[in-house]
Design a protein around this motif. Structure first.
Motif, PDB file in Angstrom:
ATOM      1  N   MET A 177       0.844  -1.200   0.000  1.00 24.73           N
ATOM      2  CA  MET A 177       0.000   0.000   0.000  1.00 24.73           C
ATOM      3  C   MET A 177       0.877   1.247   0.000  1.00 24.73           C
ATOM      4  SD  MET A 177      -3.212  -0.856  -0.022  1.00 24.73           S
ATOM      5  CE  MET A 177      -4.029   0.605   0.638  1.00 24.73           C
ATOM      6  N   ILE A 178       0.395   2.274  -0.694  1.00 27.47           N
ATOM      7  CA  ILE A 178       1.192   3.489  -0.827  1.00 27.47           C
ATOM      8  C   ILE A 178       1.416   4.174   0.511  1.00 27.47           C
ATOM      9  CG2 ILE A 178      -0.814   4.951  -1.340  1.00 27.47           C
ATOM     10  CD1 ILE A 178       2.756   5.265  -2.771  1.00 27.47           C
ATOM     11  N   ARG A 179       0.437   4.132   1.402  1.00 30.83           N
ATOM     12  CA  ARG A 179       0.617   4.772   2.708  1.00 30.83           C
ATOM     13  C   ARG A 179       1.720   4.070   3.508  1.00 30.83           C
ATOM     14  NH1 ARG A 179      -3.595   8.428   3.648  1.00 30.83           N
ATOM     15  NH2 ARG A 179      -5.416   8.105   2.309  1.00 30.83           N
ATOM     16  N   ASP A 180       1.804   2.757   3.397  1.00 26.80           N
ATOM     17  CA  ASP A 180       2.851   2.023   4.092  1.00 26.80           C
ATOM     18  C   ASP A 180       4.229   2.356   3.526  1.00 26.80           C
ATOM     19  OD1 ASP A 180       0.920   0.757   5.653  1.00 26.80           O
ATOM     20  OD2 ASP A 180       0.689  -0.876   4.211  1.00 26.80           O
ATOM     21  N   LEU A 181       4.275   2.599   2.224  1.00 27.35           N
ATOM     22  CA  LEU A 181       5.547   2.893   1.557  1.00 27.35           C
ATOM     23  C   LEU A 181       6.107   4.244   1.983  1.00 27.35           C
ATOM     24  CD1 LEU A 181       7.491   1.789  -0.688  1.00 27.35           C
ATOM     25  CD2 LEU A 181       6.157   3.152  -2.317  1.00 27.35           C
ATOM     26  N   LEU A 182       5.212   5.217   2.239  1.00 31.62           N
ATOM     27  CA  LEU A 182       5.661   6.591   2.461  1.00 31.62           C
ATOM     28  C   LEU A 182       5.389   7.146   3.845  1.00 31.62           C
ATOM     29  CD1 LEU A 182       4.501   8.307  -0.873  1.00 31.62           C
ATOM     30  CD2 LEU A 182       6.784   7.473  -0.289  1.00 31.62           C
ATOM     31  N   ASN A 183       4.469   6.566   4.580  1.00 28.74           N
ATOM     32  CA  ASN A 183       3.935   7.220   5.771  1.00 28.74           C
ATOM     33  C   ASN A 183       5.011   7.615   6.787  1.00 28.74           C
ATOM     34  OD1 ASN A 183       1.588   8.190   7.082  1.00 28.74           O
ATOM     35  ND2 ASN A 183       1.720   6.493   8.544  1.00 28.74           N
ATOM     36  N   GLY A 184       5.042   8.917   7.115  1.00 32.30           N
ATOM     37  CA  GLY A 184       5.957   9.437   8.114  1.00 32.30           C
ATOM     38  C   GLY A 184       7.387   9.604   7.657  1.00 32.30           C
ATOM     39  N   LYS A 185       7.646   9.446   6.383  1.00 35.02           N
ATOM     40  CA  LYS A 185       9.018   9.450   5.886  1.00 35.02           C
ATOM     41  C   LYS A 185       9.510  10.851   5.485  1.00 35.02           C
ATOM     42  CE  LYS A 185       9.634   4.695   4.316  1.00 35.02           C
ATOM     43  NZ  LYS A 185       8.628   4.109   5.178  1.00 35.02           N
ATOM     44  N   ILE A 186      10.796  11.050   5.672  1.00 38.01           N
ATOM     45  CA  ILE A 186      11.496  12.203   5.131  1.00 38.01           C
ATOM     46  C   ILE A 186      12.137  11.762   3.821  1.00 38.01           C
ATOM     47  CG2 ILE A 186      13.351  13.871   5.453  1.00 38.01           C
ATOM     48  CD1 ILE A 186      11.111  14.297   7.418  1.00 38.01           C
ATOM     49  N   ILE A 187      11.703  12.364   2.741  1.00 37.75           N
ATOM     50  CA  ILE A 187      12.215  12.045   1.407  1.00 37.75           C
ATOM     51  C   ILE A 187      13.075  13.221   0.945  1.00 37.75           C
ATOM     52  CG2 ILE A 187      11.572  11.573  -0.990  1.00 37.75           C
ATOM     53  CD1 ILE A 187       8.851  10.532   0.231  1.00 37.75           C
ATOM     54  N   VAL A 188      14.235  12.924   0.404  1.00 36.94           N
ATOM     55  CA  VAL A 188      15.120  13.999  -0.054  1.00 36.94           C
ATOM     56  C   VAL A 188      15.171  14.011  -1.577  1.00 36.94           C
ATOM     57  CG1 VAL A 188      17.457  14.943  -0.031  1.00 36.94           C
ATOM     58  CG2 VAL A 188      16.481  13.958   2.054  1.00 36.94           C
ATOM     59  N   SER A 189      14.959  15.185  -2.138  1.00 41.65           N
ATOM     60  CA  SER A 189      15.045  15.387  -3.577  1.00 41.65           C
ATOM     61  C   SER A 189      16.501  15.649  -3.938  1.00 41.65           C
ATOM     62  CB  SER A 189      14.170  16.577  -3.994  1.00 41.65           C
ATOM     63  OG  SER A 189      14.278  16.817  -5.380  1.00 41.65           O
ATOM     64  N   VAL A 190      17.095  14.708  -4.660  1.00 41.47           N
ATOM     65  CA  VAL A 190      18.492  14.825  -5.077  1.00 41.47           C
ATOM     66  C   VAL A 190      18.505  15.061  -6.582  1.00 41.47           C
ATOM     67  CG1 VAL A 190      20.755  13.715  -5.096  1.00 41.47           C
ATOM     68  CG2 VAL A 190      19.169  13.268  -3.213  1.00 41.47           C
ATOM     69  N   GLN A 191      18.597  16.326  -6.960  1.00 39.34           N
ATOM     70  CA  GLN A 191      18.525  16.683  -8.375  1.00 39.34           C
ATOM     71  C   GLN A 191      19.558  17.753  -8.698  1.00 39.34           C
ATOM     72  OE1 GLN A 191      14.531  17.517  -9.877  1.00 39.34           O
ATOM     73  NE2 GLN A 191      13.648  16.443  -8.126  1.00 39.34           N
ATOM     74  N   ALA A 192      20.020  17.744  -9.943  1.00 42.57           N
ATOM     75  CA  ALA A 192      20.924  18.775 -10.428  1.00 42.57           C
ATOM     76  C   ALA A 192      20.686  18.945 -11.921  1.00 42.57           C
ATOM     77  CB  ALA A 192      22.377  18.405 -10.164  1.00 42.57           C
ATOM     78  N   MET A 193      20.771  20.180 -12.385  1.00 37.97           N
ATOM     79  CA  MET A 193      20.655  20.461 -13.813  1.00 37.97           C
ATOM     80  C   MET A 193      21.987  20.132 -14.494  1.00 37.97           C
ATOM     81  SD  MET A 193      17.547  21.412 -14.035  1.00 37.97           S
ATOM     82  CE  MET A 193      17.268  22.265 -15.591  1.00 37.97           C
ATOM     83  N   PRO A 194      21.973  19.823 -15.789  1.00 40.21           N
ATOM     84  CA  PRO A 194      23.205  19.408 -16.478  1.00 40.21           C
ATOM     85  C   PRO A 194      24.361  20.396 -16.366  1.00 40.21           C
ATOM     86  CG  PRO A 194      21.311  18.884 -17.827  1.00 40.21           C
ATOM     87  CD  PRO A 194      20.788  19.676 -16.656  1.00 40.21           C
ATOM     88  N   GLU A 195      24.082  21.686 -16.228  1.00 40.07           N
ATOM     89  CA  GLU A 195      25.171  22.666 -16.154  1.00 40.07           C
ATOM     90  C   GLU A 195      25.749  22.798 -14.749  1.00 40.07           C
ATOM     91  OE1 GLU A 195      21.450  25.103 -15.244  1.00 40.07           O
ATOM     92  OE2 GLU A 195      22.001  23.441 -16.585  1.00 40.07           O
ATOM     93  N   GLU A 196      25.161  22.085 -13.777  1.00 40.05           N
ATOM     94  CA  GLU A 196      25.611  22.191 -12.393  1.00 40.05           C
ATOM     95  C   GLU A 196      26.651  21.118 -12.069  1.00 40.05           C
ATOM     96  OE1 GLU A 196      21.209  23.753 -10.933  1.00 40.05           O
ATOM     97  OE2 GLU A 196      22.097  21.985  -9.993  1.00 40.05           O
ATOM     98  N   PRO A 197      27.633  21.423 -11.197  1.00 38.98           N
ATOM     99  CA  PRO A 197      28.705  20.463 -10.895  1.00 38.98           C
ATOM    100  C   PRO A 197      28.204  19.122 -10.371  1.00 38.98           C
ATOM    101  CG  PRO A 197      29.272  22.640 -10.070  1.00 38.98           C
ATOM    102  CD  PRO A 197      27.853  22.727 -10.553  1.00 38.98           C
ATOM    103  N   PHE A 198      27.141  19.117  -9.586  1.00 35.53           N
ATOM    104  CA  PHE A 198      26.665  17.876  -8.979  1.00 35.53           C
ATOM    105  C   PHE A 198      25.920  16.968  -9.960  1.00 35.53           C
ATOM    106  CE2 PHE A 198      27.534  20.040  -4.981  1.00 35.53           C
ATOM    107  CZ  PHE A 198      28.044  19.003  -4.224  1.00 35.53           C
ATOM    108  N   TYR A 199      25.730  17.412 -11.206  1.00 41.46           N
ATOM    109  CA  TYR A 199      25.042  16.570 -12.191  1.00 41.46           C
ATOM    110  C   TYR A 199      25.879  15.350 -12.562  1.00 41.46           C
ATOM    111  CZ  TYR A 199      22.506  15.140 -16.375  1.00 41.46           C
ATOM    112  OH  TYR A 199      21.806  14.425 -17.309  1.00 41.46           O
ATOM    113  N   ASN A 200      27.187  15.455 -12.450  1.00 44.86           N
ATOM    114  CA  ASN A 200      28.072  14.339 -12.743  1.00 44.86           C
ATOM    115  C   ASN A 200      27.613  13.086 -11.990  1.00 44.86           C
ATOM    116  OD1 ASN A 200      30.580  12.687 -11.715  1.00 44.86           O
ATOM    117  ND2 ASN A 200      31.241  13.672 -13.628  1.00 44.86           N
ATOM    118  N   GLU A 201      27.650  11.939 -12.663  1.00 45.54           N
ATOM    119  CA  GLU A 201      27.103  10.713 -12.076  1.00 45.54           C
ATOM    120  C   GLU A 201      27.759  10.352 -10.750  1.00 45.54           C
ATOM    121  OE1 GLU A 201      26.404   6.026 -13.309  1.00 45.54           O
ATOM    122  OE2 GLU A 201      26.667   7.549 -14.871  1.00 45.54           O
ATOM    123  N   VAL A 202      29.077  10.528 -10.658  1.00 42.85           N
ATOM    124  CA  VAL A 202      29.773  10.225  -9.409  1.00 42.85           C
ATOM    125  C   VAL A 202      29.297  11.159  -8.300  1.00 42.85           C
ATOM    126  CG1 VAL A 202      32.025  10.224  -8.256  1.00 42.85           C
ATOM    127  CG2 VAL A 202      31.812   9.313 -10.579  1.00 42.85           C
TER     128      VAL A 202
END
Length: 224
Positions: free
Chosen positions: A1-26
């Motif tokens: 169930m979706i509520r069991d998968l997410l309930n009470g969780k802190i989810i972090v968005s890890v994103q970078a645009m291609p021109e940004e240094p952190f976009y590199n796969e490593v």
């Protein structure tokens, strides 16, 4: 169930645009490892490459797509997982949850129902990023599994973005729909997270305050 998968969780968005240094796969992999070491219980990432990386960590993965560069008229257009093509890319990468633009803005080539149905056909969860209450209700009626306040303040049909998360929209969505609701957008402090869960958020997604060093730095420099 979706509520069991997410309930009470802190989810972090890890994103970078291609021109940004952190976009590199490593670099992006290192960032994912770092936030997990800090206690992140899920990841929100952009693009099939990063979905595949995120899946190796064994946490719930929210996948989406974005263009390499946001259009100048980004308030007016759909750009988060906009069509079936991008939806299929995320399905093939095995995202657990697929986030898509659930706003009322015009879209080309498919409808919201098309995207939601395709996600369900693949036995994945459909997460609607919306900007106001009407859009949330509409996506709920169309069969979305999760609503997120991601786009509040970032469209011409929602309140102008300020420094605070849209707690009011979170409250409205909790009152008017039966779906789990995620608070995302402009979350800068642990107090914001605490308040979100007190209102009834299923989960909280935090991005820029953790994983965008240039934006964090800019906030400090603006007060210099």
């Amino acid at each position: 169930m979706i509520r069991d998968l997410l309930n009470g969780k802190i989810i972090v968005s890890v994103q970078a645009m291609p021109e940004e240094p952190f976009y590199n796969e490593v670099c992006i992999t290192a960032m994912m490892k770092s936030v997990i070491n800090g206690g992140a219980q899920g990841l929100r990432v952009a693009g099939a490459r990063d979905v595949k990386i995120a899946k190796t960590f064994g946490l719930p993965v929210i996948g989406l797509t974005k263009p390499d560069k946001l259009p100048e008229n980004w308030r007016d257009v759909v750009y988060i997982t906009p069509t079936i093509k991008e939806t299929n890319e995320l399905i093939e990468a095995d995202a657990d949850i697929i986030a898509f633009d659930g706003t009322s803005r015009p879209r080309n080539g498919c409808t919201l129902s098309d995207i939601i149905n395709r996600i369900h056909d693949a036995k994945k969860y459909a997460m609607a990023d919306i900007s106001n209450l009407d859009e949330g209700i509409n996506c709920a009626l169309l069969g979305a599994d999760i609503l997120s306040t991601t786009l509040s303040g970032y469209t011409n049909t929602s309140a102008t973005a300020d420094e605070a998360p849209d707690f009011e929209l979170l409250q409205q969505l909790k009152e008017k729909t039966d779906l789990p609701v995620i608070l995302e957008g402009r979350i800068w402090s642990p107090n914001d997270v605490k308040k979100a869960f007190e209102i009834g958020a299923c989960a909280v997604v935090i991005g820029s305050a953790i994983t965008r060093p240039h934006l964090i730095t800019k906030r400090f420099c603006e007060y210099n």
